[in-house]
Design an enzyme around this catalytic site. Structure first.
Site, PDB file in Angstrom:
ATOM      1  N   PHE A 179      -8.935  -3.214 -12.299  1.00 14.18           N
ATOM      2  CA  PHE A 179      -9.442  -3.991 -11.166  1.00 14.18           C
ATOM      3  C   PHE A 179      -9.837  -3.011 -10.072  1.00 14.18           C
ATOM      4  O   PHE A 179      -9.003  -2.267  -9.572  1.00 14.18           O
ATOM      5  CB  PHE A 179      -8.397  -4.979 -10.627  1.00 14.18           C
ATOM      6  N   ASP A 234      -8.217   5.438  -8.314  1.00 11.57           N
ATOM      7  CA  ASP A 234      -8.182   4.284  -7.411  1.00 11.57           C
ATOM      8  C   ASP A 234      -6.729   4.032  -6.989  1.00 11.57           C
ATOM      9  O   ASP A 234      -5.931   3.499  -7.751  1.00 11.57           O
ATOM     10  CB  ASP A 234      -8.770   3.057  -8.118  1.00 11.57           C
ATOM     11  N   LYS A 271      -5.307  -1.032   0.815  1.00  9.09           N
ATOM     12  CA  LYS A 271      -4.267  -2.032   1.090  1.00  9.09           C
ATOM     13  C   LYS A 271      -3.198  -1.622   2.113  1.00  9.09           C
ATOM     14  O   LYS A 271      -3.128  -2.181   3.192  1.00  9.09           O
ATOM     15  CB  LYS A 271      -3.620  -2.468  -0.222  1.00  9.09           C
TER      16      LYS A 271
HETATM   17  C1  PLP Z   1      -7.072  -4.787  -4.287  1.00 11.48           C
HETATM   18  C2  PLP Z   1      -7.713  -3.701  -5.060  1.00 11.48           C
HETATM   19  C3  PLP Z   1      -9.064  -3.357  -4.889  1.00 11.48           C
HETATM   20  C4  PLP Z   1      -9.980  -4.143  -3.988  1.00 11.48           C
HETATM   21  O1  PLP Z   1      -9.567  -4.078  -2.660  1.00 11.48           O
HETATM   22  P1  PLP Z   1     -10.115  -5.172  -1.604  1.00 11.48           P
HETATM   23  O2  PLP Z   1      -9.596  -4.669  -0.297  1.00 11.48           O
HETATM   24  O3  PLP Z   1      -9.562  -6.480  -2.026  1.00 11.48           O
HETATM   25  O4  PLP Z   1     -11.590  -5.131  -1.678  1.00 11.48           O
HETATM   26  C5  PLP Z   1      -9.571  -2.274  -5.578  1.00 11.48           C
HETATM   27  N1  PLP Z   1      -8.791  -1.548  -6.408  1.00 11.48           N
HETATM   28  C6  PLP Z   1      -7.489  -1.842  -6.615  1.00 11.48           C
HETATM   29  C7  PLP Z   1      -6.669  -0.994  -7.524  1.00 11.48           C
HETATM   30  C8  PLP Z   1      -6.905  -2.937  -5.957  1.00 11.48           C
HETATM   31  O5  PLP Z   1      -5.631  -3.255  -6.189  1.00 11.48           O
END
Ligand code: PLP
Length: 399
Positions: free
Chosen positions: A137, A222, A251
């Site tokens: 994701f 990421d 986050k």
């Molecule tokens: C939540 C998340 C995203 C996306 O972040 P948003 O602030 O919701 O756009 C991307 N990569 C990972 C691993 C995430 O957990």
């Protein structure tokens, strides 16, 4: 007499907001520490922290102080100008990520925006092909969505950006087969949070580093969910002993104030995006940056990295001590954790937990995810563990 204001508010919500999130489970009005309250006055222990966001819990005095002080000083200036909070936060991120000399930061407002910046960075290699993992994701904007694996998220919006290949996570042979001189970037999460807290093996991350280095492919980690102390180190990649070409984060960085960042490692990668090639109005504004700095300061001065590790281990031990037949184990690192169930009953457990005053979620049918504030206490975690037998009652053949 309860008034059930929440139900009335939720009706108004349904009448006025686009329904992409379905019907919310409650209307929350305020929070303090690891607790939040709903519109009917019910208290919940927040073991999800807005999905790994509220690292210092709710209403933390240092966050409130940084926000109000900066709001009264300077909130926003545009990127025609620099501000000290922005410079200081960039310097601190370079330091805590262990980035080498010549590294640099781009500030965005969210995780998906940090990923978009990383995709554009990858394109600057002159190559277009990208590789990500099955289960990944990476966000919901069209570029990031192309890297996200889940069909249900992607299909309604195709065509996305072309030339993205997904490989099974932790499969060395599949990785060897796909990484070559035509691949611009390999995107990996150290722990796939949305897939149910599934970790990339450290050996797999090291192989990814070897293969990408040999083929001139960027390795982009990421850390949007795993970063900023969540797994017990500043960033999860640090536990594998690799140095990526770039990391993304968001986050936890603003503890609830929107901010994201791309950190590029080393002078070569850090000079690929040049003046005019990328930008955003709000990214790195002094309000968000001041809070980010306060968050990093507090994690450091309050030893929250060690605390996250200790609390994560405590949770593992407490759940193991239950010896519950419906629980097969606890996955994850630090305070990004999955309680793994032997049956697909996680959604029921989450609903029962909410009714019992605990906020957790079910990223997959047999996983209950916990990503509590890094300030959570052992007693708070224990209160949830002690509630688990009741939450699991009559959900499996053995109980
Ligand atoms: C939540 C998340 C995203 C996306 O972040 P948003 O602030 O919701 O756009 C991307 N990569 C990972 C691993 C995430 O957990």
């Amino acid at each position: 007499m309860p008034t059930f204001k929440s139900a009335a508010y939720l009706d108004r919500y349904a009448q006025s907001l686009i329904g992409v999130y379905g019907r919310p489970k409650a209307v929350l009005t305020h929070g303090q520490g690891c607790y939040v309250w709903d519109a009917d006055g019910k208290r919940y222990l927040d073991l999800l922290a807005g999905i790994a966001v509220n690292v210092l819990g709710h209403g933390h005095p240092i966050v409130v102080e940084a926000l109000s002080r900066q709001a009264g000083t300077l909130i926003h200036v545009s990127n025609f100008f620099a501000t000290l909070p922005q410079i200081e936060l960039a310097e601190r991120l370079l330091s805590v990520s262990g980035a080498p000399e010549g590294s640099a930061v781009f500030f965005a407002n969210s995780g998906t925006e940090a990923i978009e910046a990383a995709i554009k960075l990858g394109r600057r290699t002159g190559r277009t092909r990208m590789v990500a993992a099955e289960g990944a994701f990476h966000g919901r904007t069209i570029g990031a969505l192309a890297l996200t694996h889940k069909t249900a998220y992607r299909e309604p919006f195709e065509p996305l950006i072309p030339s993205v290949t997904h490989v099974p996570l932790n499969d060395a042979e599949a990785l060897r087969a796909v990484i070559g001189t035509d691949v611009a970037a390999l995107f990996l999460e150290p722990i796939q949070g949305e897939a149910g807290v599934v970790a990339a093996d450290p050996a797999y991350l090291r192989l990814a580093r070897q293969l990408t280095r040999a083929s001139g492919t960027m390795l982009i980690i990421d850390e949007v969910q795993t970063g900023v102390g969540r797994t017990g180190t500043w960033f999860a990649f640090q536990q594998a002993g690799i140095l990526p070409d770039a990391i993304t984060m968001a986050k936890g960085l603003g503890a609830g104030v929107p901010i994201g960042a791309l950190v590029t490692f080393g002078p070569e990668v850090s000079t690929l995006l040049t003046a005019g090639q990328h930008g955003t109005t709000f990214g790195g504004n002094p309000l968000a940056a001041a809070v980010g700095l306060a968050v990093l300061d507090t994690i450091e001065t309050d030893n929250l990295l060690a605390h996250a590790t200790a609390m994560g281990n405590h949770l593992v031990d407490s759940v193991a001590a239950l010896g519950h037949p419906l629980i097969s184990g606890v996955r994850g690192a630090g305070l990004l954790r999955a309680i793994e169930l032997t049956a697909d009953v996680a959604a029921v457990v989450v609903d029962r937990a909410l009714a019992a005053g605990f906020i957790v979620n079910a990223p997959t049918p047999h996983v209950v995810r916990l990503a509590p504030p890094l300030v959570v206490t052992a007693a708070q975690l224990d209160s949830f563990v002690m509630a688990l037998p009741a939450l699991l009652r009559r959900l499996g053949p053995a109980s």
